[in-house]
Motif scaffolding. Structure first.
Motif, mmCIF file in Angstrom:
data_model
loop_
_atom_site.group_PDB
_atom_site.id
_atom_site.type_symbol
_atom_site.label_atom_id
_atom_site.label_comp_id
_atom_site.label_asym_id
_atom_site.label_seq_id
_atom_site.Cartn_x
_atom_site.Cartn_y
_atom_site.Cartn_z
ATOM 1 N N ALA A 144 -51.181 15.572 -1.507
ATOM 2 C CA ALA A 144 -50.664 14.279 -1.057
ATOM 3 C C ALA A 144 -49.154 14.207 -1.243
ATOM 4 N N ARG A 145 -48.658 14.624 -2.405
ATOM 5 C CA ARG A 145 -47.216 14.587 -2.661
ATOM 6 C C ARG A 145 -46.475 15.585 -1.770
ATOM 7 N N TRP A 146 -47.044 16.795 -1.687
ATOM 8 C CA TRP A 146 -46.422 17.825 -0.858
ATOM 9 C C TRP A 146 -46.352 17.389 0.598
ATOM 10 N N SER A 147 -47.417 16.748 1.107
ATOM 11 C CA SER A 147 -47.458 16.377 2.526
ATOM 12 C C SER A 147 -46.370 15.367 2.877
ATOM 13 N N ILE A 148 -45.928 14.596 1.895
ATOM 14 C CA ILE A 148 -44.867 13.627 2.144
ATOM 15 C C ILE A 148 -43.493 14.292 2.122
ATOM 16 N N LEU A 149 -43.298 15.228 1.210
ATOM 17 C CA LEU A 149 -41.973 15.815 1.018
ATOM 18 C C LEU A 149 -41.721 17.088 1.827
ATOM 19 N N SER A 150 -42.764 17.803 2.228
ATOM 20 C CA SER A 150 -42.577 19.095 2.887
ATOM 21 C C SER A 150 -42.044 18.950 4.311
ATOM 22 N N ALA A 151 -41.291 19.956 4.736
ATOM 23 C CA ALA A 151 -40.839 20.001 6.128
ATOM 24 C C ALA A 151 -41.978 20.374 7.068
ATOM 25 N N HIS A 152 -43.017 21.028 6.531
ATOM 26 C CA HIS A 152 -44.183 21.365 7.350
ATOM 27 C C HIS A 152 -44.973 20.095 7.705
ATOM 28 N N GLY A 153 -45.535 20.068 8.897
ATOM 29 C CA GLY A 153 -46.420 18.985 9.290
ATOM 30 C C GLY A 153 -45.821 17.963 10.219
ATOM 31 N N LYS A 154 -44.516 17.990 10.438
ATOM 32 C CA LYS A 154 -43.908 17.001 11.327
ATOM 33 C C LYS A 154 -44.533 17.080 12.715
ATOM 34 N N ASP A 155 -44.885 15.928 13.246
ATOM 35 C CA ASP A 155 -45.545 15.829 14.560
ATOM 36 C C ASP A 155 -46.842 16.632 14.599
ATOM 37 N N GLY A 156 -47.470 16.787 13.423
ATOM 38 C CA GLY A 156 -48.749 17.480 13.353
ATOM 39 C C GLY A 156 -48.662 18.983 13.483
ATOM 40 N N LYS A 157 -47.481 19.561 13.215
ATOM 41 C CA LYS A 157 -47.320 21.007 13.366
ATOM 42 C C LYS A 157 -46.527 21.582 12.199
ATOM 43 N N SER A 158 -46.721 22.881 11.977
ATOM 44 C CA SER A 158 -45.909 23.582 10.992
ATOM 45 C C SER A 158 -44.503 23.758 11.547
ATOM 46 N N THR A 159 -43.593 24.253 10.713
ATOM 47 C CA THR A 159 -42.231 24.469 11.197
ATOM 48 C C THR A 159 -42.162 25.521 12.294
ATOM 49 N N ALA A 160 -43.217 26.340 12.401
ATOM 50 C CA ALA A 160 -43.277 27.353 13.462
ATOM 51 C C ALA A 160 -44.070 26.875 14.671
ATOM 52 N N GLY A 161 -44.538 25.623 14.643
ATOM 53 C CA GLY A 161 -45.217 25.061 15.806
ATOM 54 C C GLY A 161 -46.723 25.206 15.832
ATOM 55 N N VAL A 162 -47.343 25.660 14.728
ATOM 56 C CA VAL A 162 -48.802 25.785 14.668
ATOM 57 C C VAL A 162 -49.397 24.433 14.247
ATOM 58 N N PRO A 163 -50.433 23.926 14.923
ATOM 59 C CA PRO A 163 -51.052 22.662 14.508
ATOM 60 C C PRO A 163 -51.434 22.693 13.032
ATOM 61 N N LEU A 164 -51.095 21.627 12.314
ATOM 62 C CA LEU A 164 -51.306 21.597 10.865
ATOM 63 C C LEU A 164 -51.891 20.252 10.445
ATOM 64 N N THR A 165 -52.953 20.311 9.663
ATOM 65 C CA THR A 165 -53.605 19.118 9.110
ATOM 66 C C THR A 165 -53.642 19.233 7.598
#
Length: 747
Positions: free
Chosen positions: A215-236
């Motif tokens: 939960a904490r990581w999901s708020i602070l991490s750069a991964h996950g923006k617009d539902g994708k990793s920083t490389a563009g892979v869908p991430l949940t």
């Protein structure tokens, strides 16, 4: 490091053919080393499988599964890594539907977590298409050579250590200040994308303390923006049964939201900054209520001694973000979080008072709520208050604080693998079998649904049937291969409240089992309630307490006229509407947009087509010389109660055969007939009886009836030596209007 001539799924499930007696003996002989089946067999043979709430401590070298051990490098730090368990060797170009990264809880038992995730993937039939990764955040020094069994290829690589209690869940630096735990989790995602190019989707899931971290990581991490990793892979990200929630600002629920509550109907909507003026706000905890918010334990000068550096602030600074002040995130972070695909999963029975040592009862923790369920629900209200346009995605599972129950639940399975899941082919006996076979495990640490027991059985070697108690949610797994003609315990037995579910062992299936396989057993849901909900059902409103989706499904199954139901806020309303996937739904701003429609396919076109290929389309004609039976134009609206053992579905029956069956059955005064199937009833039907509407699901059936005085003698018990399924037993077929009321289950 994974190598085998068989697929992972084949290794776990074993062959489909009927096992030998030796194979069916419980845990005879050692498991095959180095295969995924050995992982699951070892757990299935344990004295108390899946009963532990917490993981065992991290162990180096691994206790059982060193063949699946791997070293995940920290991005940008060539000689630093974290240990992990992985189901496929790095560098493979194999296609994976999903990479499931599972984060352990504060006890750091990555190995037992790895086993539980394998069970969930196997039960859903997705192990061969799922890359499972279980990274570890060790509390003790572990050499890469020891972890990997002496490999010379990783000389000089050092595993990071987080020795300061649970601070790793807050994003703390490792003991040598090499990297934060959030950087380590980011590195696992980076590694997956680099080494497994065939991954189509990434899911990061945590339970309990692991959920706190995710939960904490999901708020602070750069991964996950617009539902994708920083490389563009869908991430949940999936946050399951957390104990502490990462509040986005200084506000907390008011005192009225903090009393112990066991109802999911409750949702807090009043949040304020705690004050010493006793104006109904939460306790200020001597001014430290937000120490566990953002920047949790890393951004307040008073506790710098706990952290060598300000880990969270450094982590954000590397992304170009910063906190507005202690415990308050800037708008850029909040906007990014609102775009992420984060799911929250709570246990309906995870409501034990935290003062009983089931979760943190510190002052700062108690400002969030008195138990895990309440804290989760309060936090959902906080997210809505802090992010006005944000609507969190929430799911519930039936049990308390039990990881396996959470990971076998319908919400978790659908979030990870999608709606079109593997359908377990289990059949049901109306009572438990007299001879069940040898034990191969059980689930009794929490309340488990029938579906969860089916998934666990599929993931347990040599499990071919299980006894299930709906009252207690307990399932006991057995190794015997069964048939529809299995002898059952007597109805007066103290075991009669249990039922047996079994799966085919590879023999030729009966026609009943083949028909059963064509039925869609699972409910589907629309994004919002459908515009045309259909008609209300008598007694179909259930709003006197909080009802789970599973309870509403069971209620709908009990009513042969129920084809769908509307659900929201713990309330459900049965409907007669046959809903389809393309049904039009209400607008997002509609007054009832907070509700959903749950439905199953209706009617069963497979059964209809099969029957119409064998029979003329015209309605059956009553023989002119018959002095007893009359037929209605369509089925009567009030068909009466079904008779025990009076559901005949295993083959095509003629009208005359159904009459004979009714004549032999005690209290049979009428029967419903359609598609070659008949359902015996106790109803004394009159010629003027009201019929179902022309477009109703039961409109393709006819009611055959005789005067009540024409009832014959008692029918022989189990006249055909077969179990002939009722509406509840055949799941989705009840929605198709093909089956009578399931009161026959009382037999």
């Amino acid at each position: 490091r994974f190598s085998s001539s068989a697929s992972p799924a084949a290794l776990v499930l074993g062959r489909v053919a009927k096992p030998t007696m030796r194979e069916r003996r419980r845990c005879r002989g050692p498991p095959r080393r180095g295969t995924l089946s050995s992982v699951l067999l070892a757990c299935a043979c344990a004295s108390t499988p899946a009963t532990a709430t917490l993981d065992v401590q991290f162990s180096c070298p691994p206790q059982k599964h060193q063949r699946f051990a791997a070293a995940v490098p920290i991005t940008g730090r060539n000689r630093s890594a974290v240990p992990a368990f992985v189901t496929a060797s790095p560098g493979t170009d194999a296609r994976f539907e999903v990479a499931l990264i599972a984060v352990h809880d504060e006890e750091r038992g990555a190995e037992t977590l790895f086993e539980d995730v394998l069970k969930a993937a196997t039960g859903n039939g997705k192990l061969d298409s799922t890359l499972v990764i279980a990274p570890a955040f060790p509390h003790v020094t572990c050499s890469a050579q020891s972890w990997l069994g002496g490999s010379s290829q990783i000389e000089g690589v050092e595993f990071l250590v987080w020795s300061d209690g649970g601070l790793w869940t807050y994003g703390a630096y490792s003991s040598g200040e090499e990297a934060t735990s959030f950087q380590a989790l980011d590195s696992v995602i980076d590694w997956v994308q680099e080494q497994y190019t065939g991954v189509a989707k990434i899911v990061v899931a945590g339970f309990s303390g692991g959920a706190d971290m995710v939960a904490r990581w999901s708020i602070l991490s750069a991964h996950g923006k617009d539902g994708k990793s920083t490389a563009g892979v869908p991430l949940t990200a999936i946050v399951a049964a957390p104990g502490r929630m990462p509040y986005l600002s200084e506000i907390r629920p008011v005192r009225d939201c903090l009393g112990v509550t066991n109802s999911t109907e409750f949702e807090c909507s009043d949040f304020r900054v705690p004050s010493d003026k006793h104006n109904g706000t939460a306790d200020t905890c001597a001014g430290a209520w937000n120490v566990d918010g953002f920047g949790e334990k890393g951004t307040t000068p008073e506790i710098r001694s706990w952290f060598p550096e300000d880990a969270q602030s450094d982590y954000l600074a590397s992304q170009g973000h910063a906190m507005k002040k202690v415990g308050v995130l800037d708008e850029g972070i909040l906007k990014r979080f609102a775009s992420k695909d984060v799911k929250f999963l709570f246990g309906l029975k995870d409501n034990a008072d935290c003062t009983g040592e089931t979760c943190s009862d510190s002052c700062t923790a108690m400002t969030e709520g008195s138990n895990r369920l309440q804290r989760g629900l309060n936090y959902m209200g906080h997210l809505k208050a802090e992010l006005p346009k944000y609507r969190p995605s929430v799911g519930m599972y039936e049990a308390g604080h039990n990881r396996l129950a959470a990971y076998l639940s319908s919400p978790f399975s659908s979030w990870v693998w999608g709606e079109n899941l593997h359908r377990p082919s289990f059949y049901k006996l109306p009572r438990v079998a007299l001879v069940e076979g040898y034990d191969v495990g059980d689930l009794e640490a929490a309340f488990f649904s029938q579906r969860e027991c089916e998934l666990f059985c599929l993931a347990t070697e040599n499990c071919w049937n299980f006894a299930y108690s709906l009252a207690s949610g307990i399932c006991r797994f057995k190794d015997k291969c069964m048939t529809p003609a299995e002898t059952m315990v007597d109805a007066s037995s103290d075991r009669a409240q249990w039922v047996t579910y079994y799966r085919s062992c590879g023999e030729e299936k009966s026609q009943a089992e083949q028909d059963y396989d064509q039925v869609d057993l699972f409910y589907h849901s629309t994004a919002r309630v459908v515009q045309d909900e259909g008609g209300d059902l008598p007694g179909g409103e259930h709003n006197d307490r909080f009802y789970s989706v599973v309870e509403c499904e069971a209620i709908c199954d009990e009513d042969e006229t129920c084809n769908s139901f509307t659900y929201g806020y713990g309330m459900c309303s049965g409907r007669d509407k046959c809903v389809t996937l393309d049904a039009e739904i209400v607008a997002e701003d509609a007054a009832n947009a907070g509700f959903k429609t749950f439905y199953r396919p209706c009617p069963s076109e497979i059964l209809r087509q099969r029957f119409e290929a064998q029979q003329p389309a015209a309605a059956p004609v009553v023989p002119s010389g018959s002095p007893v039976y009359q037929a209605t134009e369509r089925a009567v609206k009030d068909a009466g109660a079904a008779l025990p053992g009076g559901t005949f579905y295993n083959r095509q029956y003629s009208v005359d055969e159904c009459k004979q069956l009714c004549d032999k059955a005690q209290d049979c005064h009428s029967f419903s007939y359609g598609f070659g199937h008949c359902f015996l009833k106790d109803k004394c039907v009159k010629a003027e009886a009201e019929l179902v509407a022309a477009g109703a699901p039961m409109a393709d059936f006819w009611t055959y009836y005789k005067p009540c005085g024409a009832v014959a003698a008692v029918a022989p018990t189990n006249a055909h030596g077969l179990f002939l399924a009722s509406a509840q037993d055949l799941g989705g077929a009840a929605s198709a209007g093909l089956f009578a009321s399931p009161t026959a289950r009382a037999a």
